[in-house]
Design an enzyme around this catalytic site. Sequence first.
Site, short mmCIF file in Angstrom:
data_model
loop_
_atom_site.label_atom_id
_atom_site.label_comp_id
_atom_site.label_asym_id
_atom_site.label_seq_id
_atom_site.Cartn_x
_atom_site.Cartn_y
_atom_site.Cartn_z
N ASN A 38 -10.62 -2.91 -6.18
CA ASN A 38 -9.80 -2.03 -7.03
C ASN A 38 -10.40 -1.82 -8.42
O ASN A 38 -10.05 -0.85 -9.12
CB ASN A 38 -8.37 -2.58 -7.19
CG ASN A 38 -7.52 -2.39 -5.96
OD1 ASN A 38 -6.57 -3.13 -5.73
ND2 ASN A 38 -7.82 -1.39 -5.15
N TRP A 39 -11.35 -2.67 -8.84
CA TRP A 39 -12.02 -2.45 -10.14
C TRP A 39 -12.77 -1.12 -10.15
O TRP A 39 -13.07 -0.58 -11.22
CB TRP A 39 -13.01 -3.58 -10.45
CG TRP A 39 -12.38 -4.91 -10.75
CD1 TRP A 39 -12.48 -6.04 -10.01
CD2 TRP A 39 -11.56 -5.25 -11.87
NE1 TRP A 39 -11.76 -7.07 -10.58
CE2 TRP A 39 -11.19 -6.62 -11.73
CE3 TRP A 39 -11.08 -4.55 -12.99
CZ2 TRP A 39 -10.38 -7.28 -12.65
CZ3 TRP A 39 -10.27 -5.22 -13.90
CH2 TRP A 39 -9.94 -6.57 -13.73
N ASN A 99 1.32 3.37 -2.95
CA ASN A 99 1.86 3.78 -4.26
C ASN A 99 1.37 5.18 -4.65
O ASN A 99 2.13 6.01 -5.15
CB ASN A 99 1.43 2.80 -5.36
CG ASN A 99 2.05 1.43 -5.19
OD1 ASN A 99 2.90 1.24 -4.35
ND2 ASN A 99 1.60 0.48 -6.01
N GLY A 100 0.06 5.41 -4.44
CA GLY A 100 -0.54 6.69 -4.83
C GLY A 100 0.05 7.84 -4.02
O GLY A 100 0.42 8.88 -4.58
N ARG A 124 -5.19 -1.94 8.65
CA ARG A 124 -6.40 -2.75 8.42
C ARG A 124 -6.07 -3.87 7.43
O ARG A 124 -5.03 -3.88 6.80
CB ARG A 124 -7.56 -1.88 7.95
CG ARG A 124 -7.25 -1.03 6.74
CD ARG A 124 -8.45 -0.21 6.27
NE ARG A 124 -8.01 0.70 5.23
CZ ARG A 124 -7.64 1.96 5.44
NH1 ARG A 124 -7.70 2.49 6.63
NH2 ARG A 124 -7.22 2.70 4.43
N ASP A 175 0.83 -1.21 0.00
CA ASP A 175 0.00 0.00 0.00
C ASP A 175 0.87 1.26 0.00
O ASP A 175 1.97 1.27 0.55
CB ASP A 175 -0.91 -0.03 1.25
CG ASP A 175 -2.07 0.95 1.13
OD1 ASP A 175 -2.29 1.50 0.03
OD2 ASP A 175 -2.74 1.17 2.15
C1 FPP Z 1 -1.83 0.12 -3.39
O1 FPP Z 1 -1.39 1.43 -3.43
C2 FPP Z 1 -1.28 -0.69 -4.49
C3 FPP Z 1 -2.04 -1.30 -5.46
C4 FPP Z 1 -3.49 -1.22 -5.52
C5 FPP Z 1 -1.43 -2.09 -6.54
C6 FPP Z 1 -0.13 -2.78 -6.26
C7 FPP Z 1 0.55 -3.00 -7.55
C8 FPP Z 1 1.87 -2.96 -7.78
C9 FPP Z 1 2.87 -2.78 -6.72
C10 FPP Z 1 2.39 -3.06 -9.16
C11 FPP Z 1 2.25 -4.33 -9.90
C12 FPP Z 1 2.35 -5.58 -9.12
C13 FPP Z 1 3.01 -6.71 -9.48
C14 FPP Z 1 2.78 -7.93 -8.68
C15 FPP Z 1 3.96 -6.77 -10.59
P1 FPP Z 1 -2.48 2.58 -3.55
O2 FPP Z 1 -2.65 2.91 -4.98
O3 FPP Z 1 -3.71 2.18 -2.84
O4 FPP Z 1 -1.78 3.76 -2.78
P2 FPP Z 1 -2.47 4.93 -1.95
O5 FPP Z 1 -3.22 4.25 -0.82
O6 FPP Z 1 -1.31 5.73 -1.48
O7 FPP Z 1 -3.36 5.66 -2.88
#
Ligand code: FPP
Length: 246
Positions: free
Chosen positions: A69-70, A23-24, A195, A21
């Site tokens: 996530n969809w 990335n965003g 969570r 978690d």
């Molecule tokens: C959550 O961060 C992450 C995801 C929903 C996707 C995870 C995917 C990857 C790491 C890339 C591809 C995976 C593989 C197995 C090659 P978020 O977007 O919810 O972050 P945020 O909560 O900060 O917005």
Amino acid sequence: MDLKNEINKNTLPKHIAVIMDGNGRWAKQQGLLRAFGHENGTKSVKQTVEACAELGVENLTLYAFSTENWNRPKLEVKTLMKLLVSSLKNEVKTLQDNNIKLTAIGNLNTLPKKVYSELFEVIETTKENTRMTLTLALSYGSREEIINTVKEISNKVKNNIISSENIDESIINEHLYTRNLLDVDLLIRTSGEQRISNFLLWQIAYAELYFTSVLWPDFTKQHLYEAIIEYQKRERRFGKTSEQLS
Ligand code: FPP
């Protein structure tokens, strides 16, 4: 000092699951689009897979895409699917070189055709590998998995394949998407959220939970070692008393 040396190889978690978690938020901090966060997240995937294989962890399960996530913006879903295909294509050699078997759990039929076919190609290519099983949770939701399990078992009861009196933990385990995997020993979630988000609800019954504020794209091998060291300090009692354990 390399934290790796502090890990006791005899008490490694056999199954580590990770909610990747942040990335965003990572992308936002850098003034970048969310897609860059996901792209950089793939580097942490690679580091984590390598570190687990090097240590001798038998199972690693990554929450890559949830049923919920969809509902994200179409463009973000598309980016994530593209990243999956490119990561699978790019990493098949790494999986082969490191003797890692790839598997997947989730409602896989809902994946776009391209993702589905690439995924199953890599699953097929790596199926004889034995050092570690890497499982991607894709279009995965634990409640959906449990509903699916209940349906499969009810059908078998209806057709006299299973008697309802015989339904026990092992029968349920055998019908979950994770049927070939061990229970989770250590569940890691990055980004400071504390969570479970519909991930492996049945399988984490006795897992040790580890939350770190590190955002997923910043997660390195050293962070994984920290989590394992913390895990090894915990006393896992499985309902027993400390005295019984010693
Ligand atoms: C959550 O961060 C992450 C995801 C929903 C996707 C995870 C995917 C990857 C790491 C890339 C591809 C995976 C593989 C197995 C090659 P978020 O977007 O919810 O972050 P945020 O909560 O900060 O917005």
